[in-house]
Design a protein around this motif. Sequence first.
Motif, PDB file in Angstrom:
ATOM      1  N   SER A 112     -23.457   4.597 -26.375  1.00 52.81           N
ATOM      2  CA  SER A 112     -24.366   3.641 -27.000  1.00 52.81           C
ATOM      3  C   SER A 112     -24.962   2.707 -25.950  1.00 52.81           C
ATOM      4  O   SER A 112     -24.324   2.385 -24.946  1.00 52.81           O
ATOM      5  CB  SER A 112     -23.646   2.822 -28.080  1.00 52.81           C
ATOM      6  N   ARG A 171     -29.605  -1.146 -31.151  1.00 55.58           N
ATOM      7  CA  ARG A 171     -28.640  -0.247 -30.519  1.00 55.58           C
ATOM      8  C   ARG A 171     -29.012   1.201 -30.783  1.00 55.58           C
ATOM      9  O   ARG A 171     -29.314   1.577 -31.920  1.00 55.58           O
ATOM     10  CB  ARG A 171     -27.231  -0.501 -31.056  1.00 55.58           C
ATOM     11  N   SER A 189     -27.405   5.071 -30.268  1.00 52.97           N
ATOM     12  CA  SER A 189     -26.138   5.736 -30.001  1.00 52.97           C
ATOM     13  C   SER A 189     -26.308   7.240 -30.129  1.00 52.97           C
ATOM     14  O   SER A 189     -27.098   7.733 -30.949  1.00 52.97           O
ATOM     15  CB  SER A 189     -25.044   5.246 -30.952  1.00 52.97           C
TER      16      SER A 189
END
Length: 218
Positions: free
Chosen positions: A158, A136, A138
């Motif tokens: 994100s 991920r 972000s």
Amino acid sequence: MKKGLVFLVLVLFVVSVNGQTSFTSGWLPKVVVSAKTSSTTKWVNSIEAREVFYEDEFAFSHSLVDVSSIFSIKSDVNKSFNVGYIIRFKDDDIIHRTVQHFNLVQSFDALKLGHRFGFEQFFESGAKPQYRTRYRASLEKALSGDKVDVKEWYVKLSNEYLWQFNEEDLEVRLSPYLGYQLSKKDKLEFGLDYRLGKLLDTPKKNSLWFRTTWYISL
């Protein structure tokens, strides 16, 4: 960055429309409570529910509850490791999940760029263990000044990719949030969580969730 985001949204929309046969939507309320146990460690606990409003037709239903407990170890100013356990209650099933995450945060003036690399293992009675990896990215930005102060707003975006090894399934998530720093100890975030699953298969699996999260620091 804005052009890249628009392009990504368009790609996800086109892919989801082609062969789309299922769509789910609902609400994801979550409360996260964290407490420092030392100068470099933190204990993070959360509870999250999934309430479905639409699943190929409008119909309200309670889907599941996740309860998690994660121990975070800070190895550097911008680096940390998470190990934890999540238990999911879904209908009559109980699913156990163990997680290991590596987090990296980079600061650029008024921007914060975060990276999370994770591995997860799922265990359920009567089923084979499942294994998943995820990444991920972000981006967080204060809407006033160079940093988020009390009683100020911020935005967070994100983009996450999840790979399920057993099923060879790729899922993409895109989540824009608006946050508000209530005090030095707590903040609220709310926004959308779009998920496109079964990306390598047909039909695709689409879901759009309205997410609200209350973060509390003890």
